[in-house]
Design a protein around this motif. Sequence first.
Motif, short mmCIF file in Angstrom:
data_model
loop_
_atom_site.label_atom_id
_atom_site.label_comp_id
_atom_site.label_asym_id
_atom_site.label_seq_id
_atom_site.Cartn_x
_atom_site.Cartn_y
_atom_site.Cartn_z
N LEU A 210 0.79 -1.37 -0.04
CA LEU A 210 -0.10 -0.21 -0.07
C LEU A 210 0.98 1.21 -0.04
CD1 LEU A 210 -2.67 1.45 0.24
CD2 LEU A 210 -2.59 1.19 2.75
N MET A 211 1.71 1.24 0.64
CA MET A 211 2.91 2.38 0.84
C MET A 211 3.63 2.52 -0.40
SD MET A 211 2.13 3.75 3.67
CE MET A 211 0.56 3.21 3.42
N GLN A 212 3.90 1.28 -1.08
CA GLN A 212 4.53 1.41 -2.59
C GLN A 212 3.70 2.18 -3.59
OE1 GLN A 212 5.47 -2.43 -4.12
NE2 GLN A 212 6.54 -1.65 -5.99
N ALA A 213 2.42 1.67 -3.42
CA ALA A 213 1.43 2.18 -4.33
C ALA A 213 1.03 3.77 -4.16
CB ALA A 213 0.12 1.54 -4.32
N LEU A 214 1.16 4.09 -2.94
CA LEU A 214 0.94 5.37 -2.53
C LEU A 214 2.22 6.32 -3.01
CD1 LEU A 214 -0.78 7.65 -1.16
CD2 LEU A 214 0.55 7.26 0.93
N GLY A 215 3.24 5.72 -2.74
CA GLY A 215 4.32 6.40 -3.22
C GLY A 215 4.51 6.65 -4.83
N GLU A 216 4.29 5.89 -5.15
CA GLU A 216 4.22 5.86 -7.06
C GLU A 216 2.87 6.90 -7.37
OE1 GLU A 216 3.77 2.12 -8.26
OE2 GLU A 216 5.81 1.46 -7.67
N HIS A 217 1.64 6.79 -6.69
CA HIS A 217 0.74 7.82 -6.91
C HIS A 217 1.10 9.37 -6.80
CE1 HIS A 217 -3.54 9.08 -7.38
NE2 HIS A 217 -3.14 9.63 -6.26
N LEU A 218 1.85 9.47 -5.92
CA LEU A 218 2.31 10.89 -5.57
C LEU A 218 3.57 11.31 -5.79
CD1 LEU A 218 1.22 10.85 -1.40
CD2 LEU A 218 0.18 12.02 -3.36
N GLY A 219 4.39 10.25 -6.55
CA GLY A 219 5.56 10.70 -7.22
C GLY A 219 6.66 10.58 -6.29
N LEU A 220 6.80 10.13 -5.21
CA LEU A 220 7.69 10.31 -4.16
C LEU A 220 8.93 9.41 -4.65
CD1 LEU A 220 5.45 10.06 -1.11
CD2 LEU A 220 6.20 12.13 -2.14
N PRO A 221 10.09 9.88 -3.85
CA PRO A 221 11.26 9.05 -4.08
C PRO A 221 10.99 7.62 -3.58
CG PRO A 221 11.77 10.64 -2.61
CD PRO A 221 10.19 11.04 -3.19
N VAL A 222 11.96 6.78 -3.87
CA VAL A 222 11.91 5.50 -3.46
C VAL A 222 12.69 5.14 -2.20
CG1 VAL A 222 11.38 4.39 -5.51
CG2 VAL A 222 13.80 4.49 -4.80
N ALA A 223 13.74 6.01 -1.89
CA ALA A 223 14.32 5.79 -0.78
C ALA A 223 13.48 5.68 0.65
CB ALA A 223 15.48 7.00 -0.47
N PRO A 224 12.50 6.32 1.15
CA PRO A 224 11.80 6.28 2.22
C PRO A 224 11.26 4.75 2.23
CG PRO A 224 11.42 8.49 1.44
CD PRO A 224 12.09 7.67 0.40
N LEU A 225 10.82 4.37 1.25
CA LEU A 225 10.23 3.10 0.91
C LEU A 225 11.02 1.99 1.33
CD1 LEU A 225 7.38 1.89 -0.15
CD2 LEU A 225 8.47 1.29 -2.23
N HIS A 226 12.29 1.98 0.79
CA HIS A 226 13.18 1.27 0.99
C HIS A 226 13.93 1.13 2.34
CE1 HIS A 226 14.61 1.02 -3.31
NE2 HIS A 226 13.35 0.57 -3.25
N ASP A 227 13.56 2.21 3.16
CA ASP A 227 13.91 2.42 4.54
C ASP A 227 13.01 1.35 5.45
OD1 ASP A 227 15.89 4.05 4.11
OD2 ASP A 227 14.57 5.79 4.62
N LEU A 228 11.79 0.91 4.74
CA LEU A 228 10.77 0.19 5.62
C LEU A 228 11.31 -1.45 5.62
CD1 LEU A 228 7.76 1.73 3.99
CD2 LEU A 228 9.00 2.28 6.12
#
Length: 579
Positions: A210-228
Amino acid sequence: MSIFASKYWNYIPEQDPVKAQGLAQALSVAPEIAALLVQRGVDTPEAAASFFHPSLRQLPNPLLMRDMDRAVSRLARALQEGEKVLVLGDYDVDGITAVATVMSYLLPLFGAERLRDYIPDRYTEGYGISAKAIDTAADNGFQLIIALDCGIKAVEQVAHATSRGVDFIICDHHLPGDELPAAVAVLDPKRADCAYPYKELSGCGVGFKLMQALGEHLGLPVAPLHDLLDLVTVSIAADIVPITGENRILAAHGLRRFNEDAHLLRPGLAALRELATLREGPLGISSLIFGFAPRINAAGRMGDARRAVAMLLAPDQQEARYTAEVVDQMNQQRRGSDQHTTQEALDMIAGNPDLQNARATVLYKADWHQGVLGIVASRCLDQYYRPTVILTQRDGKATGSARSVAGFDVHEALEACAPLLDQFGGHRAAAGLTLKVENVPAFQRRFEEVVAGTLTTEHLVRPVEVAALLPLSRVNEAFFAELRRMEPFGPGNPNPVFASQQLVAVPNSARVVGQGHLKLRLAAADVSGPVVDAIGFGLANYLPEIEQGQPFSACYTVELNEYRGQRNVQLRLLDVRWE
């Protein structure tokens, strides 16, 4: 039957030796490694390259999960319109890490004023989504609840939330019932109508998607996702989900944060690692299971699980160390309680011939701590290998945990006792149950009848799945280095068990160490080839026969022993037999 009961060695058939030979040549790996790969369905050079080098680019598109678009749209709306969001999770490791994962990602977006975590109390609210949680959300102006590692069967609870103006996004990985909750979105790869290609995510893993999909939807960088990924990996380990496919990719990258990239490990897990005093060397899935999971779980078993969430969300080393020490103290309390309860349970069996000769173990004591019953059931199963139920009293009812032996469906056995139970749930290997205290004696009799009528002799022998016969001369650091390329090991990708024949102990090397462990040096019976160190936990009873000098066979895993800067390959013995 004691802990030293004989084990059944099940040799896994070799799969397509011609293909294995070709793979060994194409990859320049040992033939035994190639045979293992083919045995596990990795039978082409391309598949092996992906297996040896799992890449985050291989993760499936989160939008393939049913309802993911609706979940992202609702969460994005909450962000845009300034709504308050409650992040709710189960009180076990998977739920706690899931809450920490989603909170970590959303806090910079929503801010602490609009985001709150909620873990139900194990004893006053029970498992899953409670009316108290929903009413707390509604009374405090929360318009959206994200439920993690629970909720797939919460039909009535979601209806109650709707009546109070609270929306739900459910992120679960358990099997759905006949009816899905009427939530805004129900994310669960095990939904029959879900086309998501990987079905075995942990509850935390679904929250991560869900966070991955939200990040892609908002165009966020991937680093905070990888921190999880460190949190996701702890959940994968603790929840015993298969280390295959997407889980294996996530775990491989998460483990790097515990090992090569330890400076990237979140402060709470770094503090917990120090307190766990794990042995030297890189951490694997088993290290997380035995070193981290019990401490995180202890918060929910012995007190408030939100303390574990606070530890995992700690922003700096000082706060992390403080909260980790609190969680570790809870674990010490839990250990003291489970050791005391385990000893009482074992004494009950030892002092009762009927219990010793039974096909099942069902024990009840009103003052046992509910939080350790599952652990005690597992300990009793280790000692007396048979289906086990441990019960205590809470709120006027008998409540407890069941654990089973390999191949025996304890949930099905409980179904046969259903008229005596108020409620029960779980799966083949483990379950929970509640019944009236006055029904306990009748349940003990009925459960014994059911187990005795269906349990076979094979169920009472511990299976060991042996991947291959291996000459002792093949065990060296080069072979171990190739074997490590198959990590991380766990369910679905187990650490391979090998067997070697015609072994003897080097004279005067075999001895007992610790609490009943066997330490020795092994050599081929014809005294050719190398000498290899070995340790067998709980196998000290074999020492007298080994000292007689008769050649024997052993099954084992291969590991690297690191101590005070010294490294050597050793065998971890699982069983020994004389042919």
